[in-house]
Design a protein around this motif. Structure first.
Motif, PDB file in Angstrom:
ATOM      1  N   PHE A   1       0.726  -1.142   0.191  1.00  0.00           N
ATOM      2  CA  PHE A   1       0.118   0.018  -0.009  1.00  0.00           C
ATOM      3  C   PHE A   1       0.765   1.165  -0.008  1.00  0.00           C
ATOM      4  CE2 PHE A   1      -4.202  -1.961   1.923  1.00  0.00           C
ATOM      5  CZ  PHE A   1      -4.436  -2.355   0.785  1.00  0.00           C
ATOM      6  N   GLY A   2       1.922   1.233   0.959  1.00  0.00           N
ATOM      7  CA  GLY A   2       2.782   2.187   0.637  1.00  0.00           C
ATOM      8  C   GLY A   2       3.521   2.571  -0.521  1.00  0.00           C
ATOM      9  N   ALA A   3       3.682   1.566  -0.986  1.00  0.00           N
ATOM     10  CA  ALA A   3       4.627   1.627  -2.610  1.00  0.00           C
ATOM     11  C   ALA A   3       3.590   2.171  -3.519  1.00  0.00           C
ATOM     12  CB  ALA A   3       5.023   0.213  -2.850  1.00  0.00           C
ATOM     13  N   TYR A   4       2.391   1.564  -3.541  1.00  0.00           N
ATOM     14  CA  TYR A   4       1.334   2.029  -4.518  1.00  0.00           C
ATOM     15  C   TYR A   4       0.662   3.219  -4.314  1.00  0.00           C
ATOM     16  CZ  TYR A   4       1.270  -2.426  -7.327  1.00  0.00           C
ATOM     17  OH  TYR A   4       1.516  -3.628  -8.048  1.00  0.00           O
ATOM     18  N   GLY A   5       0.773   3.473  -3.147  1.00  0.00           N
ATOM     19  CA  GLY A   5       0.352   5.059  -2.956  1.00  0.00           C
ATOM     20  C   GLY A   5       1.153   5.965  -3.447  1.00  0.00           C
ATOM     21  N   VAL A   6       2.479   5.761  -3.285  1.00  0.00           N
ATOM     22  CA  VAL A   6       3.305   6.747  -3.897  1.00  0.00           C
ATOM     23  C   VAL A   6       3.390   6.809  -5.505  1.00  0.00           C
ATOM     24  CG1 VAL A   6       5.831   7.167  -4.518  1.00  0.00           C
ATOM     25  CG2 VAL A   6       5.379   6.638  -2.099  1.00  0.00           C
ATOM     26  N   ALA A   7       3.216   5.440  -6.043  1.00  0.00           N
ATOM     27  CA  ALA A   7       3.214   5.328  -7.541  1.00  0.00           C
ATOM     28  C   ALA A   7       1.960   5.943  -8.098  1.00  0.00           C
ATOM     29  CB  ALA A   7       3.101   3.622  -7.836  1.00  0.00           C
ATOM     30  N   LEU A   8       0.662   5.919  -7.454  1.00  0.00           N
ATOM     31  CA  LEU A   8      -0.560   6.333  -8.066  1.00  0.00           C
ATOM     32  C   LEU A   8      -0.300   7.793  -7.914  1.00  0.00           C
ATOM     33  CD1 LEU A   8      -3.139   3.803  -6.557  1.00  0.00           C
ATOM     34  CD2 LEU A   8      -2.542   4.199  -9.011  1.00  0.00           C
ATOM     35  N   ALA A   9      -0.104   8.330  -6.903  1.00  0.00           N
ATOM     36  CA  ALA A   9       0.060   9.691  -6.746  1.00  0.00           C
ATOM     37  C   ALA A   9       0.879  10.303  -7.540  1.00  0.00           C
ATOM     38  CB  ALA A   9       0.540  10.273  -5.015  1.00  0.00           C
ATOM     39  N   THR A  10       2.063   9.847  -7.721  1.00  0.00           N
ATOM     40  CA  THR A  10       3.056  10.528  -8.711  1.00  0.00           C
ATOM     41  C   THR A  10       2.685  10.336 -10.072  1.00  0.00           C
ATOM     42  OG1 THR A  10       4.193   8.625  -8.788  1.00  0.00           O
ATOM     43  CG2 THR A  10       4.944  10.238  -7.295  1.00  0.00           C
ATOM     44  N   GLN A  11       1.828   9.306 -10.512  1.00  0.00           N
ATOM     45  CA  GLN A  11       1.249   9.312 -11.663  1.00  0.00           C
ATOM     46  C   GLN A  11       0.182   9.938 -12.115  1.00  0.00           C
ATOM     47  OE1 GLN A  11      -1.529   5.606 -12.754  1.00  0.00           O
ATOM     48  NE2 GLN A  11       0.225   5.369 -14.353  1.00  0.00           N
ATOM     49  N   ARG A  12      -0.595  10.464 -11.083  1.00  0.00           N
ATOM     50  CA  ARG A  12      -1.828  11.444 -11.388  1.00  0.00           C
ATOM     51  C   ARG A  12      -1.357  13.068 -11.155  1.00  0.00           C
ATOM     52  NH1 ARG A  12      -3.326   7.003 -11.131  1.00  0.00           N
ATOM     53  NH2 ARG A  12      -5.490   6.099 -11.884  1.00  0.00           N
ATOM     54  N   LEU A  13      -0.228  12.989 -10.238  1.00  0.00           N
ATOM     55  CA  LEU A  13      -0.065  14.579  -9.747  1.00  0.00           C
ATOM     56  C   LEU A  13       1.564  15.100 -10.083  1.00  0.00           C
ATOM     57  CD1 LEU A  13      -1.234  14.492  -6.045  1.00  0.00           C
ATOM     58  CD2 LEU A  13      -2.193  15.412  -8.004  1.00  0.00           C
ATOM     59  N   GLY A  14       1.997  14.208 -11.002  1.00  0.00           N
ATOM     60  CA  GLY A  14       3.636  14.619 -11.335  1.00  0.00           C
ATOM     61  C   GLY A  14       4.652  14.023 -10.301  1.00  0.00           C
ATOM     62  N   SER A  15       5.715  14.474 -10.625  1.00  0.00           N
ATOM     63  CA  SER A  15       7.049  14.168  -9.975  1.00  0.00           C
ATOM     64  C   SER A  15       7.198  15.204  -8.892  1.00  0.00           C
ATOM     65  CB  SER A  15       8.083  13.783 -10.942  1.00  0.00           C
ATOM     66  OG  SER A  15       8.426  14.984 -11.567  1.00  0.00           O
ATOM     67  N   GLY A  16       6.365  15.850  -8.305  1.00  0.00           N
ATOM     68  CA  GLY A  16       6.647  16.660  -7.420  1.00  0.00           C
ATOM     69  C   GLY A  16       6.848  16.049  -5.834  1.00  0.00           C
ATOM     70  N   TRP A  17       7.408  16.836  -4.912  1.00  0.00           N
ATOM     71  CA  TRP A  17       7.716  16.381  -3.639  1.00  0.00           C
ATOM     72  C   TRP A  17       6.003  16.436  -2.679  1.00  0.00           C
ATOM     73  CZ3 TRP A  17      12.229  14.491  -1.709  1.00  0.00           C
ATOM     74  CH2 TRP A  17      13.004  15.097  -2.668  1.00  0.00           C
ATOM     75  N   ASP A  18       5.383  17.192  -3.420  1.00  0.00           N
ATOM     76  CA  ASP A  18       3.789  17.053  -2.783  1.00  0.00           C
ATOM     77  C   ASP A  18       3.109  15.832  -3.092  1.00  0.00           C
ATOM     78  OD1 ASP A  18       4.063  17.710  -5.443  1.00  0.00           O
ATOM     79  OD2 ASP A  18       2.045  19.277  -5.336  1.00  0.00           O
ATOM     80  N   ALA A  19       3.472  15.176  -4.301  1.00  0.00           N
ATOM     81  CA  ALA A  19       2.981  14.126  -4.756  1.00  0.00           C
ATOM     82  C   ALA A  19       3.545  13.058  -3.874  1.00  0.00           C
ATOM     83  CB  ALA A  19       3.231  13.835  -6.205  1.00  0.00           C
ATOM     84  N   LEU A  20       4.929  13.027  -3.667  1.00  0.00           N
ATOM     85  CA  LEU A  20       5.430  11.976  -2.921  1.00  0.00           C
ATOM     86  C   LEU A  20       4.757  11.836  -1.348  1.00  0.00           C
ATOM     87  CD1 LEU A  20       9.204  12.116  -3.494  1.00  0.00           C
ATOM     88  CD2 LEU A  20       7.507  10.396  -4.554  1.00  0.00           C
ATOM     89  N   ALA A  21       4.719  13.108  -0.942  1.00  0.00           N
ATOM     90  CA  ALA A  21       4.235  13.166   0.599  1.00  0.00           C
ATOM     91  C   ALA A  21       2.823  12.566   0.430  1.00  0.00           C
ATOM     92  CB  ALA A  21       4.276  14.778   1.023  1.00  0.00           C
ATOM     93  N   LEU A  22       1.814  13.340  -0.492  1.00  0.00           N
ATOM     94  CA  LEU A  22       0.473  12.922  -0.383  1.00  0.00           C
ATOM     95  C   LEU A  22       0.308  11.414  -0.822  1.00  0.00           C
ATOM     96  CD1 LEU A  22      -2.648  13.993  -0.275  1.00  0.00           C
ATOM     97  CD2 LEU A  22      -2.332  14.165  -2.773  1.00  0.00           C
ATOM     98  N   GLY A  23       1.046  10.735  -1.526  1.00  0.00           N
ATOM     99  CA  GLY A  23       1.051   9.168  -1.816  1.00  0.00           C
ATOM    100  C   GLY A  23       1.509   8.478  -0.575  1.00  0.00           C
ATOM    101  N   THR A  24       2.723   9.057   0.143  1.00  0.00           N
ATOM    102  CA  THR A  24       2.847   8.253   1.405  1.00  0.00           C
ATOM    103  C   THR A  24       1.972   8.351   2.366  1.00  0.00           C
ATOM    104  OG1 THR A  24       5.225   8.806   0.876  1.00  0.00           O
ATOM    105  CG2 THR A  24       4.648   8.124   3.038  1.00  0.00           C
ATOM    106  N   LEU A  25       1.429   9.423   2.276  1.00  0.00           N
ATOM    107  CA  LEU A  25       0.180   9.695   3.648  1.00  0.00           C
ATOM    108  C   LEU A  25      -0.924   8.754   3.216  1.00  0.00           C
ATOM    109  CD1 LEU A  25      -0.714  10.962   6.025  1.00  0.00           C
ATOM    110  CD2 LEU A  25      -1.779  12.847   4.347  1.00  0.00           C
ATOM    111  N   GLY A  26      -1.304   8.856   1.910  1.00  0.00           N
ATOM    112  CA  GLY A  26      -2.408   7.869   1.503  1.00  0.00           C
ATOM    113  C   GLY A  26      -2.266   6.315   1.676  1.00  0.00           C
TER     114      GLY A  26
END
Length: 351
Positions: free
Chosen positions: A76-101
């Motif tokens: 879940f942690g890994a896929y959260g990062v993958a899904l967030a960056t796929q939709r929001l781009g490669s920014g730090w905010d996407a990493l943080a949001l994906g990790t939190l999700g």
């Protein structure tokens, strides 16, 4: 502060302290001491697996809960990062949001499984978690429109963490690139999470967990709500496993069912806990280091040994690199036979 942190959860043996320091310094200095990308790949994997194995030890070794769904939270942690960056781009905010999700989803699932299952006997809880892990793995494989299915997903990360990012800074003759920065993001994050878990097990909460592991009926009798403590431990363990999964995704820049959700990965986690020693956390350090090093370099060592003994009968065939899994199994059997309480347990008993 350090004394408070390690109180009741320190290594407990001079040899164990030395081994832990060797692992720490080896991981901390890998980019500057060892050349090539393979050494850094191995060191990053060791750091991530120390966190993952320690989070499982928090569940199994300290609370006495046998779960086969720990890879689900890692995934879940890994896929959260993958899904967030796929939709929001490669920014730090996407990493943080994906990790939190990924962490939130892991905690919710862990809470649900714990509330429905922790009142049953241990073997039935283990079977329920195995069913949950199998169902999630199948679901992830079939939802190819969302997760990439069996092919998995490539992950976008900030350019500062990629090999393409280069600086003019040089330390000990090593150029500081995005790959090095990515490695130290993994290393320091893993180190902080391990210190957090040490603090948890040395706290009154951690001591209650150990009391529940030893005798849940007595713990219940003296006023502790066993199910509540077990539920909190399950959720905490799941959250840390999800964070380890996020680190794994950022480092590998790829996520797939085989890398995060497979039954083989769950078996590897169990092996690392047993080899290192349950109920110590320090066992995760040694267990992960030994296991990952063996996975990465045993074939190379066997190939060299087979070449050196080429003139002898039978031995070169036994040392054929294709038989590395056989020797991994033998090493595991020997470790269980000579170290029934794990390496850390044996060292603590011999101090």
């Amino acid at each position: 502060m350090l004394k408070s942190l390690f109180s009741g959860s320190g290594p407990g043996s001079k040899l164990l302290i030395a081994l832990a320091l060797i692992v720490f310094l080896g991981l901390a200095l890998t980019p500057f001491v060892f050349s090539g990308t393979r050494a850094m790949e191995t060191a990053a994997k060791i750091a991530i697996f120390i966190v993952l194995v320690a989070s499982y030890d928090l569940l199994l070794g300290y609370t006495g809960i046998v779960s086969f769904a720990h890879t689900v939270f890692f995934g879940f942690g890994a896929y959260g990062v993958a899904l967030a960056t796929q939709r929001l781009g490669s920014g730090w905010d996407a990493l943080a949001l994906g990790t939190l999700g990924g962490v939130i989803l892991s905690v919710v699932l862990a809470f649900g499984v714990a509330m429905f299952s922790l009142r049953v006997r241990a073997i039935f809880f283990a079977m329920i978690t195995m069913a949950v892990a199998s169902a999630i793995a199948v679901l992830v494989s079939q939802l190819s429109w969302l997760t990439g299915g069996e092919d998995g997903m490539n992950i976008k990360i900030p350019r500062e963490l990629t090999p393409a990012f280069r600086t003019d800074l040089e330390i000990f003759g090593t150029k500081i690139t995005g790959r090095v920065l990515n490695y130290y993001l993994v290393f320091f994050s893993a180190f902080a999470l391990f210190l957090l878990m040490l603090r948890v097990v040395s706290s009154p909460f951690g001591r209650v967990l150990q009391a529940i592991r030893e005798n849940p009926f007595r713990a219940e009798a003296i006023g502790y709500r066993v199910v509540v403590y077990r539920t909190v431990a399950t959720c905490l363990s799941a959250a840390i496993a999800a964070l380890a999964g996020a680190l794994f995704a950022v480092w590998l820049r790829y996520v797939g069912p085989d890398t995060t959700l497979s039954a083989e990965l769950m078996i590897d986690i169990l092996l690392m806990v047993v080899i290192g020693g349950m109920g110590t956390l320090w066992g995760a350090v040694l267990g992960a280091a030994i296991f990952v090093l063996a996975q990465s370099y045993l074939q190379v060592l066997m190939e060299q040994a087979a070449g050196a003994t080429a003139a002898l009968p039978l031995l070169p065939d036994l040392l054929n690199p294709d038989r590395w899994l056989l020797w991994m199994g033998i090493l595991f059997i020997l470790s269980v036979y000579f170290f029934p309480t794990g390496i850390v347990g044996r060292l603590k008993a011999a101090k």
